[in-house]
Design a protein around this motif. Structure first.
Motif, PDB file in Angstrom:
ATOM      1  N   TYR A 135       0.838  -1.205   0.000  1.00  0.00           N
ATOM      2  CA  TYR A 135       0.000   0.000   0.000  1.00  0.00           C
ATOM      3  C   TYR A 135       0.873   1.256   0.000  1.00  0.00           C
ATOM      4  O   TYR A 135       0.677   2.179  -0.800  1.00  0.00           O
ATOM      5  N   HIS A 138       3.055   1.850  -3.266  1.00  0.00           N
ATOM      6  CA  HIS A 138       2.310   2.454  -4.372  1.00  0.00           C
ATOM      7  C   HIS A 138       2.288   3.974  -4.235  1.00  0.00           C
ATOM      8  O   HIS A 138       2.501   4.706  -5.203  1.00  0.00           O
ATOM      9  N   TYR A 139       2.029   4.474  -3.035  1.00  0.00           N
ATOM     10  CA  TYR A 139       2.003   5.915  -2.824  1.00  0.00           C
ATOM     11  C   TYR A 139       3.386   6.537  -2.964  1.00  0.00           C
ATOM     12  O   TYR A 139       3.538   7.700  -3.339  1.00  0.00           O
ATOM     13  N   ILE A 142       3.706   6.946  -6.781  1.00  0.00           N
ATOM     14  CA  ILE A 142       2.566   7.384  -7.583  1.00  0.00           C
ATOM     15  C   ILE A 142       2.808   8.744  -8.232  1.00  0.00           C
ATOM     16  O   ILE A 142       2.362   8.994  -9.346  1.00  0.00           O
ATOM     17  N   LYS A 143       3.550   9.620  -7.561  1.00  0.00           N
ATOM     18  CA  LYS A 143       3.818  10.926  -8.135  1.00  0.00           C
ATOM     19  C   LYS A 143       4.631  10.783  -9.413  1.00  0.00           C
ATOM     20  O   LYS A 143       4.381  11.461 -10.412  1.00  0.00           O
ATOM     21  N   ASP A 146       2.449   9.633 -12.289  1.00  0.00           N
ATOM     22  CA  ASP A 146       1.556  10.652 -12.831  1.00  0.00           C
ATOM     23  C   ASP A 146       2.212  11.448 -13.952  1.00  0.00           C
ATOM     24  O   ASP A 146       1.543  11.938 -14.856  1.00  0.00           O
ATOM     25  N   SER A 152      -3.965   9.178 -14.200  1.00  0.00           N
ATOM     26  CA  SER A 152      -3.270   8.672 -13.030  1.00  0.00           C
ATOM     27  C   SER A 152      -4.134   7.641 -12.320  1.00  0.00           C
ATOM     28  O   SER A 152      -5.354   7.663 -12.419  1.00  0.00           O
ATOM     29  N   THR A 154      -6.258   5.725  -9.501  1.00  0.00           N
ATOM     30  CA  THR A 154      -7.170   6.252  -8.495  1.00  0.00           C
ATOM     31  C   THR A 154      -6.605   6.031  -7.116  1.00  0.00           C
ATOM     32  O   THR A 154      -5.586   5.372  -6.929  1.00  0.00           O
ATOM     33  N   LYS A 155      -7.326   6.522  -6.131  1.00  0.00           N
ATOM     34  CA  LYS A 155      -6.883   6.370  -4.748  1.00  0.00           C
ATOM     35  C   LYS A 155      -6.965   4.929  -4.271  1.00  0.00           C
ATOM     36  O   LYS A 155      -6.418   4.584  -3.214  1.00  0.00           O
ATOM     37  N   HIS A 156      -7.650   4.081  -5.031  1.00  0.00           N
ATOM     38  CA  HIS A 156      -7.794   2.687  -4.615  1.00  0.00           C
ATOM     39  C   HIS A 156      -6.709   1.782  -5.179  1.00  0.00           C
ATOM     40  O   HIS A 156      -6.678   0.587  -4.857  1.00  0.00           O
ATOM     41  N   ALA A 393      -8.291   1.238 -11.426  1.00  0.00           N
ATOM     42  CA  ALA A 393      -7.566   1.569 -10.203  1.00  0.00           C
ATOM     43  C   ALA A 393      -6.059   1.531 -10.439  1.00  0.00           C
ATOM     44  O   ALA A 393      -5.292   2.126  -9.681  1.00  0.00           O
TER      45      ALA A 393
END
Length: 820
Positions: A135, A138-139, A142-143, A146, A152, A154-156, A393
């Motif tokens: 989890y 991924h964050y 993620i930038k 993008d 980009s 999704t938040k899921h 997602a």
């Protein structure tokens, strides 16, 4: 984005209905199917030598046909036209729906409920820790994603990364353990049991994730819960009642299977209409399907078609969605890519290692092996990523990098363990383990092998006849041999670990029921007998390598004798039916060639029910009547040693016929033959001394001068005179008998005398036991040494040549040659 293309269809003067064959959706689909099956099968054959599981070949096959490799060449417009992608997607989702139905059929909640503390703690640690790591990972990136993606994630998206890292694929893990021969080790059983629990949690989280990604997440979750509840509470008992009415005698016809398969489509449609993925419907229908004949038939009829023909299309879809240029095309720093790959590999490995070593006090080496095994990914991970991609997602980069991550994680497991863990598990074949090497009244350890319940009765009767008692202890290791054909057979190992209750017949399918019946039969044999120890276990392996499991377990348990079954069915004019015995014969032959302990094959010629005949003696007591034919050599001496133990059973009448050559004085003979005759004399004299006061034993010495003498003696046996005929395999040129050329032997693995007895109608109602003394294999050329020429602590025996040419090419007992 709207894609427009021009397509011209119409009758031409050529062979095809269109100008280009690939303009036809059907022809394009056939071409794609042939290509993906061909590539994956070739990769499977190559990867097998490197202990790589099948899933790695299937994923790589799809990637090679994808846009990153062949898709960048001129061939892309030929074998995968863009306009036919939707057709492939539809067939791929259909194959996934039926695959999930098969998964549901194999679901068993009992191992989760009966999980021990060790298994449960490893499974929980292997899920709880990797999930937040995936989890957060991924964050963390993620930038960067993008910057190269128009849409980009999704938040899921982190949910699907977390689930992917936390999963352990049970079927592929079982295959790795089988290939490495680790299935019956403590590490292997722990890994399998933990994978069951991890799979259950992963499916639950995946269903939850699919619900919350939906725009109407509250309604989707509500309808999903109602859908599952109705299936479990209402549809399950309804289907059970319908199935019971369909097949009251456990007989189902083809239209029953058709209705069940059509129900899979309807169930998928309903779950999709409720806002969940269609695979949930197929999965739930498989879960609520009652166990029994119908379930077994569905798996038998559908599994090969779905996994072998339909699922390759799904792997092709995964490959079409995977393009390494999204990740390795220069848009990302290499250190970021390496960081993702390293962290995804370490997450599950480290968490499992810590739980194994610090919570369960496992050895560091075993903990590292367990961590690698729990890193095995498979279809569940692919389904998780594919679902996230379908629900938008995950975007192309986040999907692609995780596909490469899970491929690397799974591909690394087999080769690493083969080099660092499996190499030290090889048994020591230099130890001599034979019956003749045992001290008097010492415990005899016997490894019995059965393929099905029909093999049990004869072996148990043989064990019972060997007179186990407090003064003659007997250690029995009952091995149920099962061919590995999928998840269902691997589940037998999990049930064997938990010692599942065999009395709960209704909740068992045919394989589990048969395994329970075999175990219960051996337990019944042990009950009430002093000096008998029993250990039952199930071996799941391919037939080509099953002999390795048998020989390794015999060495591990220090067994002196392996008993193998051979069940023949008589047909018209005495010709034996060979339907399913060739594979079993191959196992027997490889065990006899590679085993360092003695081996006996119990042959049931199928002329009567699976029980030994018992006759009244003069005192009105029921007795078995056994006979042994002693010609000479290491195998005959080993058989006579086993007969000496049987002679102590008061319920067995025993006849021993020793054949001697009437011309032995003129034979001269070589030094080796003289030595063998001396050892035969010593063995027979010891048997006479042990049985001199036993009225149940009758030893007869018969002199023969030619082959007709043996034929006359053996030919006088009546069909119901004996229950069991015991002979040595006879691998050497004795003073009486020479091996027959394998070209004239129907069963060369049984030896010349055993082969002729099995193929003849002499004493047709009698079973036949062929005994081979233990041996040792040295070097790559499989040289086998005579145990009588080596020190007593080793003492294997010579495997004499099989290619001695016989001058009388007949298929009768007269094929035996008398030397003069």
């Amino acid at each position: 984005m709207v894609v427009c293309y021009h397509q011209k269809l119409g009758q031409t003067k050529g062979l095809w209905r269109a100008e280009n064959a690939t303009n036809s959706a059907l022809l394009a689909f056939i071409l794609n199917l042939v290509m993906i099956i061909t590539i994956t099968r070739l990769l499977i054959l190559v990867f097998r030598f490197f202990y790589l599981p099948r899933i790695t070949a299937e994923i790589l096959g799809g990637i090679l046909l994808g846009p990153g490799f062949l898709g960048r060449t001129f061939l892309s417009g030929i074998y995968i036209p863009f306009r036919h992608t939707m057709t492939l997607e539809t067939i791929g989702n259909l194959s996934l729906l039926y695959y999930m139905f098969l998964v549901g059929l194999e679901v068993d909640i009992e191992p989760v409920l009966r999980a021990r503390k060790k298994t449960f703690s490893i499974a929980i640690a292997g899920f709880i820790l990797p999930f937040p790591i995936g989890y957060a990972l991924h964050y963390l990136f993620i930038k960067n994603f993008d910057q190269v993606s128009q849409h980009s994630p999704t938040k899921h998206g982190p949910l699907f990364w977390g689930i992917t890292l936390a999963t352990t694929n049970f079927p592929d893990l079982a295959q790795i353990l089988i290939d490495l021969k680790l299935l019956h080790t403590d590490v292997g059983r722990t890994a399998l049991s933990s994978a069951i629990i991890t799979d259950a949690y992963s499916w639950g989280f995946l269903v939850f994730s699919m619900a919350i990604v939906n725009e109407s997440e509250i309604m989707t979750m509500l309808f999903g819960v109602i859908f599952i509840a109705l299936y479990l509470a209402v549809l399950r008992p309804t289907i059970s009642w319908i199935v019971s009415q369909w097949g009251k005698d456990d007989e189902f016809e083809q239209h029953h299977l058709v209705f069940a398969l059509a129900g899979v489509l309807l169930s998928g449609y309903i779950s999709d209409a409720c806002g969940s993925h269609s695979i949930l419907g197929g999965f739930m229908l498989g879960v609520i399907m009652p166990k029994g004949k119908l379930k077994s038939m569905l798996m038998e009829k559908v599994q090969v078609f779905v996994s072998g023909l339909l699922m390759p299309i799904y792997f092709l879809i995964v490959g079409l969605r995977t393009n390494h240029f999204f990740v390795f095309g220069g848009a990302f720093e290499m250190r970021r890519i390496i960081g993702v790959l390293a962290i995804t590999f370490a997450a599950k490995f480290v968490s499992t290692f810590l739980a194994a070593v610090f919570l369960n006090k496992m050895k560091i080496r075993d903990g590292m092996a367990l961590g690698l095994l729990m890193n095995t990914k498979g279809l569940l991970s692919l389904i998780t990523l594919g679902t996230g991609r379908d629900l938008k997602a995950l975007n192309n980069p986040t999907f692609t990098i995780m596909i490469f991550s899970l491929w690397l994680m799974t591909a690394a497991v087999g080769p690493i363990l083969a080099l660092t863990y499996r190499s030290t598990k090889c048994p020591n074949k230099s130890m001599r383990r034979t019956l003749t090497s045992l001290e008097a009244n010492s415990e005899v350890k016997i490894l019995t092998c059965v393929h099905s319940i029909r093999d049990v009765t004869g072996i148990i009767n043989l064990l019972d006849a060997s007179s186990p008692s407090k003064h003659l202890p007997l250690g029995v290791f009952s091995m149920h041999l099962v061919e590995h054909i999928g998840r269902a057979t691997a589940m037998l190992i999990v049930h064997d670990s938990y010692k599942a209750n065999s009395s709960n017949v209704k909740n068992k399918d045919s394989k589990e029921l048969e395994a329970s019946q075999i175990t219960q039969a051996f337990k019944s044999f042990k009950n009430g007998k002093e000096g008998v120890s029993l250990q039952s276990l199930t071996v799941v392996s391919s037939y080509t390598t099953m002999h390795e499991d048998i020989c390794s377990l015999a060495a591990e348990k220090d067994a002196s004798l392996i008993i193998l079954p051979l069940h023949l069915k008589p047909a018209i004019e005495g010709v034996k039916e060979i339907s399913h015995i060739d594979r079993f014969r191959g196992i027997n032959e490889r065990v006899m060639k590679n085993s360092s302990c003695s081996v006996a094959i119990l042959v049931d010629r199928g002329h009567r029910p699976h029980s030994l005949l018992k006759k009244m003696n003069s005192c009105g007591e029921l007795r078995n009547h056994f006979i042994m034919l002693f010609i000479g050599g290491p195998d005959d001496r080993e058989a006579l040693t086993f007969v000496a133990r049987i002679s102590k059973n008061p319920k067995v009448s025993l006849t021993v016929i020793r054949f001697r050559s009437a011309n032995i004085d003129n034979a001269g003979g070589k030094m080796e033959e003289e030595k063998q005759r001396e050892m035969d004399e010593k063995c027979v004299n010891e048997f006479k001394h042990k049985t001199k006061n036993n009225s149940n034993v009758n030893l007869t010495e018969v002199e023969v001068s030619n082959v007709d003498g043996i034929v006359k003696v053996i030919g006088e046996f009546e069909s119901d005179e004996f229950d069991l005929i015991i002979v040595g395999r006879g691998r050497q040129d004795s003073s009486l008998i020479m091996p027959v050329s394998s070209d004239w032997s129907e069963y060369p693995e049984l030896g010349p005398l055993g082969d002729n007895l099995v193929c003849s109608n002499i004493a047709a109602n009698a079973w036949i036991l062929i005994v081979q003394q233990g041996q040792i294999v040295l070097g790559s050329d499989h040289q086998q040494l005579n145990g009588d020429d080596l020190p007593s602590q080793i003492r294997p025996v010579t495997l004499w040549p099989h290619d001695v040419v016989n001058t009388a090419p007949t298929r009768s007992i007269a094929a035996l040659c008398i030397s003069t």
